[in-house]
Design an enzyme around this catalytic site. Structure first.
Site, PDB file in Angstrom:
ATOM      1  N   HIS A  72      20.037 -17.940 -12.791  1.00 57.37           N
ATOM      2  CA  HIS A  72      18.786 -18.619 -13.313  1.00 57.37           C
ATOM      3  C   HIS A  72      18.905 -18.407 -14.686  1.00 57.37           C
ATOM      4  CE1 HIS A  72      18.277 -17.396  -9.002  1.00 57.37           C
ATOM      5  NE2 HIS A  72      17.629 -18.386  -9.004  1.00 57.37           N
ATOM      6  N   HIS A 107      15.080 -12.643 -10.012  1.00 55.88           N
ATOM      7  CA  HIS A 107      15.885 -13.646 -10.476  1.00 55.88           C
ATOM      8  C   HIS A 107      16.100 -13.755 -11.834  1.00 55.88           C
ATOM      9  CE1 HIS A 107      12.005 -15.495 -10.506  1.00 55.88           C
ATOM     10  NE2 HIS A 107      12.641 -16.449 -11.039  1.00 55.88           N
ATOM     11  N   ARG A 166       0.574  11.052  17.859  1.00 58.74           N
ATOM     12  CA  ARG A 166       0.206  10.742  16.293  1.00 58.74           C
ATOM     13  C   ARG A 166      -0.822  11.970  15.744  1.00 58.74           C
ATOM     14  NH1 ARG A 166      -5.416   7.830  17.612  1.00 58.74           N
ATOM     15  NH2 ARG A 166      -5.741   8.050  19.878  1.00 58.74           N
ATOM     16  N   GLU A 199      -1.135  -3.635   3.865  1.00 59.92           N
ATOM     17  CA  GLU A 199      -0.036  -2.902   4.189  1.00 59.92           C
ATOM     18  C   GLU A 199       1.327  -3.314   3.070  1.00 59.92           C
ATOM     19  OE1 GLU A 199      -1.921  -4.786   6.334  1.00 59.92           O
ATOM     20  OE2 GLU A 199      -2.839  -3.213   7.468  1.00 59.92           O
ATOM     21  N   PHE A 257       1.208  -3.126  12.597  1.00 58.43           N
ATOM     22  CA  PHE A 257       0.882  -3.631  11.295  1.00 58.43           C
ATOM     23  C   PHE A 257       1.650  -3.482  10.180  1.00 58.43           C
ATOM     24  CE2 PHE A 257      -3.699  -2.988  13.339  1.00 58.43           C
ATOM     25  CZ  PHE A 257      -3.709  -4.502  13.770  1.00 58.43           C
ATOM     26  N   HIS A 278       0.062   4.147  17.573  1.00 59.90           N
ATOM     27  CA  HIS A 278      -0.277   3.040  18.620  1.00 59.90           C
ATOM     28  C   HIS A 278       0.894   2.067  19.268  1.00 59.90           C
ATOM     29  CE1 HIS A 278      -3.942   4.779  17.023  1.00 59.90           C
ATOM     30  NE2 HIS A 278      -4.707   4.187  18.034  1.00 59.90           N
ATOM     31  N   ASP A 301      -7.132  -2.456  23.909  1.00 58.49           N
ATOM     32  CA  ASP A 301      -7.309  -3.212  22.546  1.00 58.49           C
ATOM     33  C   ASP A 301      -6.334  -4.494  22.577  1.00 58.49           C
ATOM     34  OD1 ASP A 301      -9.265  -1.987  21.261  1.00 58.49           O
ATOM     35  OD2 ASP A 301      -7.834  -0.696  20.074  1.00 58.49           O
TER      36      ASP A 301
END
Lengths: 630, 630
Positions: free
Chosen positions: A34, A74, A321, A369, A394, A418, A426
């Site tokens: 490029h 690039h 968790r 995220e 997520f 989760h 959920d």
């Protein structure tokens, strides 16, 4: 502008022209690349490298050195030309651009000592730059971070996640530069040269903005100085440029994206066009010698000893968790390199435990995220050990960042909570059922999946000491502690939980399904069927020898059971490890889009509960096909 | 405000209170959910459903009906309560919220007739709403699309991708509503009640903005009317609200996210608090009867006949990506439901061929893959057949959208070009080596992978007629045409390209590796070793019987070879299909992070060229382990 700087101007202009010539020559030699994208940003880069940034060309990773992230990856030939111009490596190397045995790849990767993170997927470098800027705070250094973006790139949502986080964190040690050359790959960009469109967006997001002519060396130097003087917020320099600048018949023309100048007349004409722009310089100017020295080398951070074992009791019920959060907090107290990043779910992932003990190393990204993983990449590249965590599903929001983290081989420790249908009510939007596939696909991500609090704790410690990217999968439900606190775990290990000399089948489980397998074991034992049960806490890499040995001792039949879709997870991992040895693998997994319900109902409805394991074992033992696995 | 509307106010306020009570009751009955998030938005939703939107509660999918997308999917109980209030289903159903056999799931999915796309992964609904608004243009309907977002959600970069695309496309038939309740999951949001932070961002992105008190019914109705009157740009209503509004001791309080009111005293107190807010209404007001009727039913779009075969010549060299573009263009001419979406790579994916023939159905998103896939979801949900395409590696930018597209089971046809190391010099950031894993993981995505121009053409036609999400993987290099133009292909099919009665091994390939396999065949044949070669153009689902039969006829040994990482791709797909029948599968795949180089060099360096297939076949034939596969 000081007189000193003014005397540099002709030399800087010549440097920019040389960067253009080098970008031209290297891409023509490679036959792809490029060049015109390099031309538009050459003045910005020449000014940055030779009149603004503080660094040591011979030690690009100096910890007090200013950082440069080429978000518009690039333009790699320009980056390489600039480093060659600093004397970091011989200019002749540039002509090996894109060759298989050269590290001067089509887009930058950290195979090169002066590249912190791989770029080339647009909108990511600016996120990594935030991590770099946060790291300066962590190590109390005044190094600055510069990031060059493309205008087309600014359409990526991740750029605006970065914009809001950098402003919220008041990162005045961060300076973005947008090369507004108005031409995208396939057409003019959305806003072309309407500089106000850019300025009002960045200003609305809380940045100090400076609009400049990106080919006016004076103005560029002034902008860098203004950015340096700006406190309390990051600066975005919006530089109006021409794609192809310097080659008269290409400047600002469509149809030249990713197109090289053909060797022969076309290349010769372009080279001649550029060469005639070289101007007489002030005598005594030596740009290389004038490069500003890095800031002070920050004090070495003491290395942490191994994290002391936890103090759980066998049989007590704790979610992995939660044990993750507790381990992370203890790790944070023990090791100042450890940082944690959140996307507004800290009270679900339990990373809030870390925040309580080390708030200054806890970075809140709110529900964004991509920038969470991207800034973790930047932090890792500068020596931190970041643990970004959110719901596992997520993390897929940042899948492309995870891909680039793997290419960068950065030391990021991602944690996803989760996992699976076991989250319950959920519903499917909150259930990660493809996260193992996502992370296992990358050849260098270690994928760890604890089933109880002790293994969760130990795997967090292991992740911190492992070099390279790691993914830790945790679960929502409380599960009983089955391991003693001093149990040892390894990347690439497994645990045999039940075994006898008469095992009919090997059942390989992980996470919540370990308990389904143990339940199945108990049910089957009643009528005399014995099974071997393995906890495959290291999903990638797997302990191939351990699996083979266990499978052979159990009649060569393996049943895998996982709270994950059938493709790309534990079944596939086990299968690849053992099958060409003649071992047969029967996969029990979630095989359709699930729905809301109670966790135990869902394990049952979607075929991964003890009942289904029992049925599968009985089928295998009777030499019948495993219905549940189809 | 008209007198008619003014007379409705008490009834609308009561409706809002009933929606709160229903959200309260249903979440308490379920024992989980987000009542306080429902409370903040109840006035906005009551006004929208009973004084603004045009729809038929008995036919939610009426094609002239206004659309409502609940981007903040965790307010699902409010959505369900609103539809119950319209009479769409009995209110008693609400108490089955989150039960395994109720479609009233924790977050909305299209299992419900009034839900277009699943939401619950934040920042996605607004992208789908853009697709819905674009579809109104496609079918020349004046239906409007409304989308309710959360304030926390606004941190997602995808929201800003949506913002810029909607403004660029001047979607004045789109009205966003942001419920600014100032409280996220784990803490106050980034901007809390600083309404100007929101307003200046949306205004900078080109939207008309209206700031209102989200509990002032008058102001809300005025805002909807103003949005309806606004032309040339979309409107964002920024509503200042209180989380927990209506229950006095919870309003605006932290610690109530995702928390239900405990049955007993807590629930009773909350219910009483709400009930006392019910006010006397004007006699004769019937909100249900007053719901505005949908716009005219647009004329039925004629169904397309099957796409005529292409006219390629056996042996001519054409890239599958180019054949994709040509097929898409012909399809676009034949079927007005077909639309194409780009992220500024149309000249690389060849979707520009479609733009040339149907520019009004070609949607440019610039470099923003999330909104590209998200708006494709919205278009599909409204009857279009969208083909979003970009480099396959950049589809991973939208991995979470693809996950939600699978949950939604929408009719989206994604195409990813430039798969694998065979792209060559651009290097790893541009190579998709995990896209098969990403798409195969979803149980309902059909994954198609053509090797030549004819199969590419036919698979595009097949994708269009297949119900549900499809992924088509194309390649950069030119490959020879091997199929006649009238060859037929099916989802779940394969082609046996070489077979004999003495085949030693079955080699399963797809895409560019088909030609490596054919080359290996030719090399092996010279010294008398025959192999069976399969083109596995349907990677998911796979033709299990076809694979088993081919494997059994080739000594029960299978070698898979793919331009993809080892985990989650073709090897795993084949393995799962055949292995528990005692067939042994040896996977040849890319096993490390690749680099820049020439395509043929890379195929060789990373172990997937004909040479490696030949070596693997010889090893298998000699009963030795396959080195290349480890």
């Amino acid at each position: 502008m000081t007189a000193d700087l003014a005397s540099l101007l002709p030399a800087l202009r010549n440097a920019a022209t040389r960067l253009r010539i080098d970008s031209l020559e290297s891409t023509s030699a490679a036959g792809s690349g490029h060049p015109t994208t390099c031309f538009s940003a050459a003045d910005l880069v020449a000014a940055l490298f030779f009149a603004e940034m503080r660094f040591d060309p011979k030690e690009p990773q100096h910890p007090g050195s200013d950082r440069f992230v080429l978000s518009k990856g690039h333009a790699a030939p320009l980056l390489y030309a600039a480093w060659a111009e600093t004397g970091a490596f011989p200019r002749e190397e540039l002509l090996k651009l894109r060759e298989i045995d050269s590290d001067l790849e089509g887009h930058p990767t950290p195979r090169l000592p002066f590249v912190d993170v791989a770029t080339g997927s647009l909108g990511q470098g600016i996120c990594a730059a935030i991590g770099s800027a946060l790291n300066a705070r962590r190590i109390r250094s005044d190094y600055r971070t510069y990031c060059l973006l493309g205008d087309g790139e600014s359409a990526e949502g991740s750029v605006w996640e970065a914009a809001q986080v950098a402003a919220m964190d008041k990162l005045d040690n961060l300076c973005g530069i947008t090369d507004v050359n108005a031409l995208g790959q396939s057409r003019p960009t959305m806003w072309q040269h309407d500089m106000d469109q850019f300025a009002r967006r960045w200003a609305a997001f809380g940045w100090h903005t400076i609009v400049v002519d990106g080919h006016d060396m004076d103005a560029i130097l002034d902008a860098y100085a203004e950015a340096r003087r700006t406190s309390g917020r990051p600066t975005m320099i919006l530089a109006r440029t021409l794609k192809g600048k310097g080659v008269s018949w290409v400047e600002g023309k469509e149809g030249w994206h990713g197109k090289v100048f053909k060797k022969g007349e076309e290349l010769d004409r372009a080279r001649a066009d550029l060469q005639k722009q070289l101007v007489p310089e002030a005598s005594g100017v030596n740009l290389q010698a004038g490069i500003k020295k890095p800031s002070a080398r920050p004090a070495d951070v003491p290395a942490s000893g191994p994290l002391a074992p936890p103090s759980y009791k066998i049989g007590e019920h704790i979610a992995t968790r939660e044990a993750y959060g507790d381990a992370l907090a203890r790790l944070g107290q023990a090791d100042p390199r450890v940082v944690a990043l959140d996307a507004d779910v800290k009270n679900s992932t339990f990373s809030d435990r870390f925040e309580k003990v080390a708030p200054e190393r806890f970075y809140q990204n709110f529900i964004a995220e991509q920038v969470m993983i991207g800034s973790a990449m930047g932090l890792a590249a500068r020596g931190a050990i970041p643990f970004p965590s959110t719901f596992a599903c997520f993390l897929s929001r940042a899948a492309d960042f995870i891909r680039m983290a793997a290419i960068s081989n950065v030391n990021v420790k991602m944690a996803g909570s989760h996992a699976g249908v076991s989250i319950g009510e959920d519903g499917p939007s909150q259930m990660a059922l493809e996260d193992l596939a996502m992370c296992r696909a990358q050849p260098n991500i270690a994928v760890l999946y604890p089933c109880d609090a002790v293994s969760a704790d130990r795997l967090v410690a292991l992740a911190a000491s492992h070099r390279g990217p790691v993914y830790i999968r945790t679960s929502r439900p409380k599960t009983p502690v089955i391991y003693p606190n001093d149990e040892t775990f390894t990347v690439g290990g497994l645990k045999v939980l039940r075994e006898s000399s008469q095992d009919a089948v090997l059942v390989v489980a992980a996470g919540v399904t370990v308990f389904e397998a143990l339940d199945a074991y108990a049910q089957l034992k009643v009528d005399g069927t014995l099974i071997r049960v393995v906890d495959l806490y290291s999903v990638s890499p797997v302990d191939r020898e351990g699996l083979l040995s266990a499978a052979r001792s159990a009649g060569g039949h393996v049943i895998t059971v996982e709270d994950h879709y059938a493709a790309g997870g534990i079944g596939d991992a086990v299968s690849e490890a053992v099958e060409h040895e003649g071992v047969r693998v029967h996969r029990i997994a979630v095989r359709e889009i699930p729905r809301s319900g109670k966790p135990e109902e869902l394990l049952d409805r979607f075929g991964i509960s003890a009942k289904h394991i029992v049925a599968a074992v009985r089928a295998v033992a009777a030499g019948k096909p495993v219905g549940a696995a189809r």
